[in-house]
Design a protein around this motif. Structure first.
Motif, mmCIF file in Angstrom:
data_model
loop_
_atom_site.group_PDB
_atom_site.id
_atom_site.type_symbol
_atom_site.label_atom_id
_atom_site.label_comp_id
_atom_site.label_asym_id
_atom_site.label_seq_id
_atom_site.Cartn_x
_atom_site.Cartn_y
_atom_site.Cartn_z
ATOM 1 N N TRP A 1 -8.394 2.753 10.103
ATOM 2 C CA TRP A 1 -8.608 3.258 8.754
ATOM 3 C C TRP A 1 -9.303 2.211 7.891
ATOM 4 N N PHE A 2 -8.886 0.953 8.046
ATOM 5 C CA PHE A 2 -9.507 -0.105 7.255
ATOM 6 C C PHE A 2 -10.992 -0.213 7.576
ATOM 7 N N TRP B 1 0.806 -1.208 0.000
ATOM 8 C CA TRP B 1 0.000 0.000 0.000
ATOM 9 C C TRP B 1 0.848 1.272 0.000
ATOM 10 N N ALA C 1 -12.627 3.339 6.326
ATOM 11 C CA ALA C 1 -12.453 3.783 4.943
ATOM 12 C C ALA C 1 -12.505 2.649 3.930
ATOM 13 N N VAL C 2 -12.463 1.401 4.403
ATOM 14 C CA VAL C 2 -12.515 0.262 3.480
ATOM 15 C C VAL C 2 -13.736 -0.616 3.755
ATOM 16 N N THR D 1 -6.607 2.255 -0.814
ATOM 17 C CA THR D 1 -7.910 2.198 -0.159
ATOM 18 C C THR D 1 -9.013 1.870 -1.163
#
Length: 321
Positions: A209-210, A50, A213-214, A59
């Motif tokens: 974040w995962f 990433w 945002a994912v 992302t």
């Protein structure tokens, strides 16, 4: 007419299905294997590299692979790519989308496929309807949230949150009332999540974040697919939609946009659904009483801010047998 499962098929349709099922492509399940390898390989490789890709591109790619994985899990539940359910289950246990234990999803989804009970809120675990009594008992603010969820934008923004809240409430209930089967599924799920956290740490990728945002956007995209996927109707065969979606959506959702065909023939692999539909479009559309939409953009145009009336189920007009 010849009956196969819940749906009556013309003899020529049965012949087509038999011919397809004898083909090497159908029997090898090669398309499904290729999707599984691509999804797993793409998901883990994207996380590993990433920093090279950059946070935003990585992302976006991860959202796609995570959503695709949810479609793969659905295919595994229906007996693909092998005839051994336990092996198929092993292929879908990893919680790449974070939230849903595979076993719980499997059990609820198979119950959902009892076609004659489809959409009934007390019988169909995937129904968005309420019984009239339950709906009228809801306070006004909850009814407002449901109406908001029933808009296209609401399905994207708040429907995943409501599903997650319901899922976590179910987990608490399982442990509180010592529901052994559900507890076992959750323990396996949590253990595999711990392994994924180690991979996130190794890749120096933020788990928070995962999730935000994912995972959440991936769940939201699946809500595009399921938007008005079922409706209350007297005829069980008229309750599932046929959505003539564009190629990217068909591939991402593994042809589940042809939902009426899938419910009629749940054992057909994903790459066979479009073939069957295109061979006899008029018959399939007649069978589901014309419950047809010309792509997800049509739902977007019609229900961007307007709520679909999926609230109190009109059960008085629905057969229960």
């Amino acid at each position: 007419m010849v009956k196969q499962g819940p749906v009556y098929l013309h003899e020529e349709q049965r012949v087509v299905i038999r011919q397809l099922s004898r083909s090497w492509l159908w029997r090898s399940e090669l398309p499904t294997w290729l999707v599984i390898i691509t999804v797993y390989g793409g998901w883990f490789t994207t996380l590993a590299y990433w920093k090279t890709l950059g946070l935003l591109p990585a992302t976006l790619v991860l959202i796609g692979f995570t959503c695709w994985y949810l479609s793969v899990q659905h295919e595994l539940i229906h007996g693909h790519p092998t005839r051994w359910p336990r092996f198929n289950q092993l292929l879908g246990l990893m919680p790449l989308a974070i939230w849903y234990p595979f076993g719980l999803y499997r059990d609820a989804h198979l119950a959902h496929h009892r076609t004659h009970l489809l959409t009934l809120p007390d019988e169909d675990p995937e129904s968005y309807y309420f019984t009239p009594a339950d709906w009228h008992r809801l306070p006004r603010w909850q009814q407002y949230i449901i109406h908001l969820r029933n808009t296209f934008v609401g399905r994207l923004l708040i429907a995943p949150l409501l599903d997650i809240a319901q899922l976590l409430a179910g987990m608490v209930k399982a442990f509180r009332f010592r529901q052994r089967s559900a507890i076992a599924m959750w323990l396996v799920h949590i253990a595999l999540l711990a392994l994924l956290l180690l991979w996130f740490r190794y890749c120096d990728f933020s788990p928070l974040w995962f999730v935000l945002a994912v995972s959440y956007p991936a769940l939201a995209i699946t809500k595009v697919r399921s938007f008005l996927e079922h409706r209350a109707a007297d005829d069980p065969l008229a309750r599932s939609v046929i959505n003539e979606a564009a190629l990217p959506w068909r591939l991402l959702f593994l042809n589940l946009n042809y939902h009426a065909i899938h419910h009629d023939l749940p054992g057909v692999p994903w790459y066979g659904l479009r073939t069957l539909y295109l061979r006899d479009k008029a018959a399939w559309q007649q069978r589901n009483s014309g419950f047809l939409v010309r792509g997800y953009s049509e739902w977007l145009r019609r229900f961007l801010l307007k709520a679909v009336e999926v609230t109190a189920h009109p059960g008085d007009n629905i057969r229960h047998d």
